[in-house]
Design a protein around this motif. Structure first.
Motif, PDB file in Angstrom:
ATOM      1  N   UNK A   1       0.761  -1.444  -0.173  1.00 54.38           N
ATOM      2  CA  UNK A   1      -0.076   0.065  -0.053  1.00 54.38           C
ATOM      3  C   UNK A   1       1.014   1.273  -0.086  1.00 54.38           C
ATOM      4  N   UNK A   2       1.970   1.169   0.730  1.00 58.71           N
ATOM      5  CA  UNK A   2       2.788   2.429   0.803  1.00 58.71           C
ATOM      6  C   UNK A   2       3.418   2.712  -0.550  1.00 58.71           C
ATOM      7  N   UNK A   3       3.898   1.362  -1.387  1.00 56.85           N
ATOM      8  CA  UNK A   3       4.419   1.580  -2.752  1.00 56.85           C
ATOM      9  C   UNK A   3       3.385   2.566  -3.555  1.00 56.85           C
ATOM     10  N   UNK A   4       2.249   1.849  -3.254  1.00 55.92           N
ATOM     11  CA  UNK A   4       0.972   2.351  -4.178  1.00 55.92           C
ATOM     12  C   UNK A   4       0.887   4.085  -3.996  1.00 55.92           C
ATOM     13  N   UNK A   5       0.912   4.339  -2.491  1.00 54.02           N
ATOM     14  CA  UNK A   5       0.624   5.746  -1.885  1.00 54.02           C
ATOM     15  C   UNK A   5       1.694   6.708  -2.609  1.00 54.02           C
ATOM     16  N   UNK A   6       2.998   6.008  -2.581  1.00 58.27           N
ATOM     17  CA  UNK A   6       4.141   6.904  -3.241  1.00 58.27           C
ATOM     18  C   UNK A   6       4.034   7.180  -4.616  1.00 58.27           C
ATOM     19  N   UNK A   7       3.404   6.102  -5.308  1.00 58.62           N
ATOM     20  CA  UNK A   7       3.301   6.545  -6.735  1.00 58.62           C
ATOM     21  C   UNK A   7       2.150   7.447  -7.031  1.00 58.62           C
ATOM     22  N   UNK A   8       1.138   7.465  -6.314  1.00 55.77           N
ATOM     23  CA  UNK A   8      -0.123   8.192  -6.354  1.00 55.77           C
ATOM     24  C   UNK A   8       0.131   9.662  -6.094  1.00 55.77           C
ATOM     25  N   UNK A   9       1.038   9.831  -4.907  1.00 50.20           N
ATOM     26  CA  UNK A   9       1.572  10.903  -4.581  1.00 50.20           C
ATOM     27  C   UNK A   9       2.429  11.908  -5.366  1.00 50.20           C
ATOM     28  N   UNK A  10       3.085  10.795  -6.187  1.00 53.14           N
ATOM     29  CA  UNK A  10       4.303  11.467  -7.063  1.00 53.14           C
ATOM     30  C   UNK A  10       3.576  12.097  -8.423  1.00 53.14           C
ATOM     31  N   UNK A  11       2.500  13.086  -8.047  1.00 53.70           N
ATOM     32  CA  UNK A  11       2.077  13.602  -9.250  1.00 53.70           C
ATOM     33  C   UNK A  11       2.889  14.830  -9.898  1.00 53.70           C
ATOM     34  N   UNK A  12       3.106  14.890 -11.063  1.00 51.70           N
ATOM     35  CA  UNK A  12       3.951  16.017 -11.633  1.00 51.70           C
ATOM     36  C   UNK A  12       3.100  17.301 -11.889  1.00 51.70           C
ATOM     37  N   UNK A  13       3.942  18.394 -11.607  1.00 47.81           N
ATOM     38  CA  UNK A  13       3.232  19.706 -11.623  1.00 47.81           C
ATOM     39  C   UNK A  13       2.719  19.861 -12.898  1.00 47.81           C
ATOM     40  N   UNK A  14       1.532  21.087 -13.193  1.00 43.52           N
ATOM     41  CA  UNK A  14       0.948  21.114 -14.412  1.00 43.52           C
ATOM     42  C   UNK A  14       1.680  21.452 -15.432  1.00 43.52           C
ATOM     43  N   UNK A  15       1.653  21.152 -16.690  1.00 39.55           N
ATOM     44  CA  UNK A  15       2.453  21.446 -17.761  1.00 39.55           C
ATOM     45  C   UNK A  15       1.632  21.450 -18.921  1.00 39.55           C
ATOM     46  N   UNK A  16       1.441  22.929 -19.490  1.00 44.74           N
ATOM     47  CA  UNK A  16       0.696  23.126 -20.776  1.00 44.74           C
ATOM     48  C   UNK A  16       1.258  22.584 -21.755  1.00 44.74           C
ATOM     49  N   UNK A  17       0.425  21.906 -22.709  1.00 43.52           N
ATOM     50  CA  UNK A  17       1.020  21.328 -24.045  1.00 43.52           C
ATOM     51  C   UNK A  17       0.444  22.297 -25.115  1.00 43.52           C
ATOM     52  N   UNK A  18       0.903  23.041 -25.730  1.00 47.84           N
ATOM     53  CA  UNK A  18       0.213  23.864 -26.764  1.00 47.84           C
ATOM     54  C   UNK A  18       0.062  23.260 -28.162  1.00 47.84           C
ATOM     55  N   UNK A  19      -1.289  23.087 -28.609  1.00 48.44           N
ATOM     56  CA  UNK A  19      -1.439  22.431 -29.642  1.00 48.44           C
ATOM     57  C   UNK A  19      -1.371  23.038 -31.011  1.00 48.44           C
ATOM     58  N   UNK A  20      -1.431  24.558 -30.822  1.00 50.24           N
ATOM     59  CA  UNK A  20      -1.483  25.551 -31.872  1.00 50.24           C
ATOM     60  C   UNK A  20      -2.532  26.457 -31.747  1.00 50.24           C
TER      61      UNK A  20
END
Ligand code: FAD
Ligand code: NAD
Length: 476
Positions: free
Chosen positions: A391-410
């Protein structure tokens, strides 16, 4: 069945303000079963703004680009409440929102408060006028459905009044002069739609006055569409010349009266001169400014003191200096342009964040229960320890959210005469294109981006209808 709609006391109350691009993208991806969700907006529908300029001439009927929010919420996993109201104040201390029913029909209660544990602000922005006298009183904006309807009515009113018996020639010229202030994409797209309308329909139906029809686009900067590449700016300007759309650049509007626009032109030698332009219809499209509720919220948060253009948010879209408040779209300042593309990516990102936060809470509770021996049977310790580790492993994975990054499509814009311009991201590079082929791309891109299949069908039918029978020029 009523219990199904009652708030669950074990869950937090999540209030979402607005039903525009940011909030709806958030609601679409949000797992509503994790929170007591309440949506508040004066608009009980989502509006697909990219096709709004086409509604001003009847190329598209307005209901084709609206999607009722209750329809959107109906398909969610758990019930979410909707109140058609304007949020007038967020009290960050008490964590309550004041709401008012501003519609024509009011009940005995039309003002009340909604408490929140978590708040997502997606109220968008207002039309900027820079305090220029006369703008609010005499011009039309182009932001909401009612604006497009008002413009459609006024265009035809100008045309019919110009065709009135014995109308003096200079009055015909004034009435048929459509002036657009602001050379951003809103102004450019509207000017293009207007020209099409006259060339395709008015010319045929009222040929005697049609030659006097004139469109002028006024822009304070040296060129229109500043966010597009130089090549596409030049292409747009030369297309406008062919379409007889008059562009006045380096021209700053200073005052508006009921019949004229007063502006200051900077000549090639840097000298300034004043001009007065008579108009029949004036459309004001000079971008965004803050809504009062956003200004008030910023004033309550000391960390927002230096922010001018909206709620300063961090890379997780948390309103800086606030507790439990997030912001998306045009009301948030995250370092990106105020576009639908940015707002919808922010909304979708925030929904993932909220879904993850709920999972994290669940896992933390499970780990807590297991490690405090709540579910422990004698002799089970090894298995339990292993489960906790998992569960702790799963929790670490979930908590590891990358910050918002905008991807410009045009960027895409319609410029009239079945031509469009596009600056599109392609294989790590950028492709700039303009013309009829780009127009087909523009049409298919926007058709596919419409909110629902119902919207897509309606928009396609509107296009076919306008092509076959012309636009409907009845003045409502
Ligand atoms: P909005 O979509 O404006 O939604 C704000 C919501 O908040 C609305 O539902 C409103 O009713 C509600 N609200 C307002 N006040 C309150 C309050 N006090 N309390 C509660 N709710 C409130 N962008 C692109 O990327 N591509 C395009 O082609 C494009 N075309 C455009 C064409 C036009 C004519 C216009 C005007 C804009 C266009 N944009 C385009 C920009 C895009 O529409 C905006 O960037 C986008 O709408 C921002 O999303 P939002 O959710 O922040 O705000
Ligand atoms: P904008 O802010 O992009 O452009 C407004 C323009 O008005 C500016 O170029 C400014 O110089 C000019 N202006 C300001 N004051 C003036 C004055 N007094 N006299 C003359 N000109 C003046 O505004 P917009 O076009 O409404 O767009 C708002 C946002 O929505 C932008 O982020 C835009 O990218 C987005 N949008 C995108 C599309 C698209 O992608 N097709 C379409 C519409 C809007």
């Amino acid at each position: 069945p009523e219990e199904q709609f009652a708030p669950d006391p074990t869950k937090k109350t999540l209030v979402v303000l607005g039903t525009g691009w940011g909030s709806v993208a958030f609601l679409k991806k949000l797992d509503t079963s994790n929170y007591n969700v309440i949506v508040i907006s004066p608009r009980n529908y989502f509006l697909f703004t990219p096709l709004l300029p086409s509604c001003t001439t009847g190329n598209i009927e307005h209901r084709s680009i609206m999607e009722p929010v209750r329809q959107i919420l109906r398909h969610k996993k758990a019930h979410a409440k909707f109140y058609e109201a304007e949020a007038t104040r967020v009290d960050v201390e008490k964590k309550v929102i004041k709401i008012t029913d501003n519609s024509d029909i009011k009940g005995k209660v039309h003002e009340t408060e909604v408490p929140y544990d978590m708040l997502v602000v997606g109220v968008g922005a207002e039309n900027a006028t820079f305090g220029i006298p006369g703008v609010r009183e005499h011009s039309c904006f182009l932001k909401e459905i009612r604006d497009a309807q008002a413009i459609r009515t006024k265009i035809m009113d100008c045309v019919e009044t110009a065709a009135f018996k014995d109308q003096a020639p200079e009055e015909v010229d004034r009435l048929l002069h459509m002036v657009v202030v602001g050379g951003g994409p809103t102004g450019v797209e509207f000017a293009g739609e207007l020209r099409d309308f006259f060339d395709d329909d008015i010319q045929k139906l009222i040929p005697d006055i049609a030659p006097r029809f004139k469109v002028t686009l006024i822009e304070a900067l040296p060129n229109v569409l500043p966010m597009f590449s130089k090549q596409l700016i030049d292409y747009t300007e030369s297309t406008f010349k062919e379409e007889h759309i008059n562009i006045l650049t380096k021209t700053m509007v200073k005052k508006v009266t009921d019949r004229t626009v007063e502006a200051e032109i900077t000549g090639p030698d840097g000298k300034k001169s004043s001009i007065t332009i008579p108009y029949g219809l004036l459309v004001w499209a000079t971008g965004n400014t803050l809504r009062p509720i956003v200004k008030d919220l910023m004033a309550q948060i000391p960390a927002q003191k230096d922010s001018r253009r909206g709620l300063a948010v961090n890379e997780y879209l948390v309103v800086q200096g606030s507790r439990d408040i997030w912001a998306v779209g045009d009301c948030a300042v995250a370092g990106y342009a105020p576009t639908a593309q940015v707002a919808s990516q922010e909304g979708a990102f925030l929904a993932r964040l909220f879904n993850n936060m709920a999972k994290t809470q669940d896992l933390e509770q499970k780990i807590h229960d297991l490690s405090t021996g709540l579910n422990l049977k004698p002799g089970d310790t090894a298995a339990e320890t292993q489960e906790i580790a998992g569960l702790e492993k799963q929790l670490r994975r979930i908590k590891d959210i990358k910050p918002f990054h905008y991807s410009h499509q045009g960027s895409l814009a319609y410029i009239g005469s079945e031509k469009a311009v596009a600056d599109v991201a392609w294989l790590n590079g950028n492709v700039a294109s303009g013309g009829k082929l780009t127009y087909l791309f523009w049409r298919s891109a926007y058709l596919s981006m419409c909110f629902s299949t119902r919207n897509r069908v309606l928009v396609a039918l509107d296009w076919i209808k306008a092509k076959l029978y012309g636009r409907d020029i009845s003045r409502e």
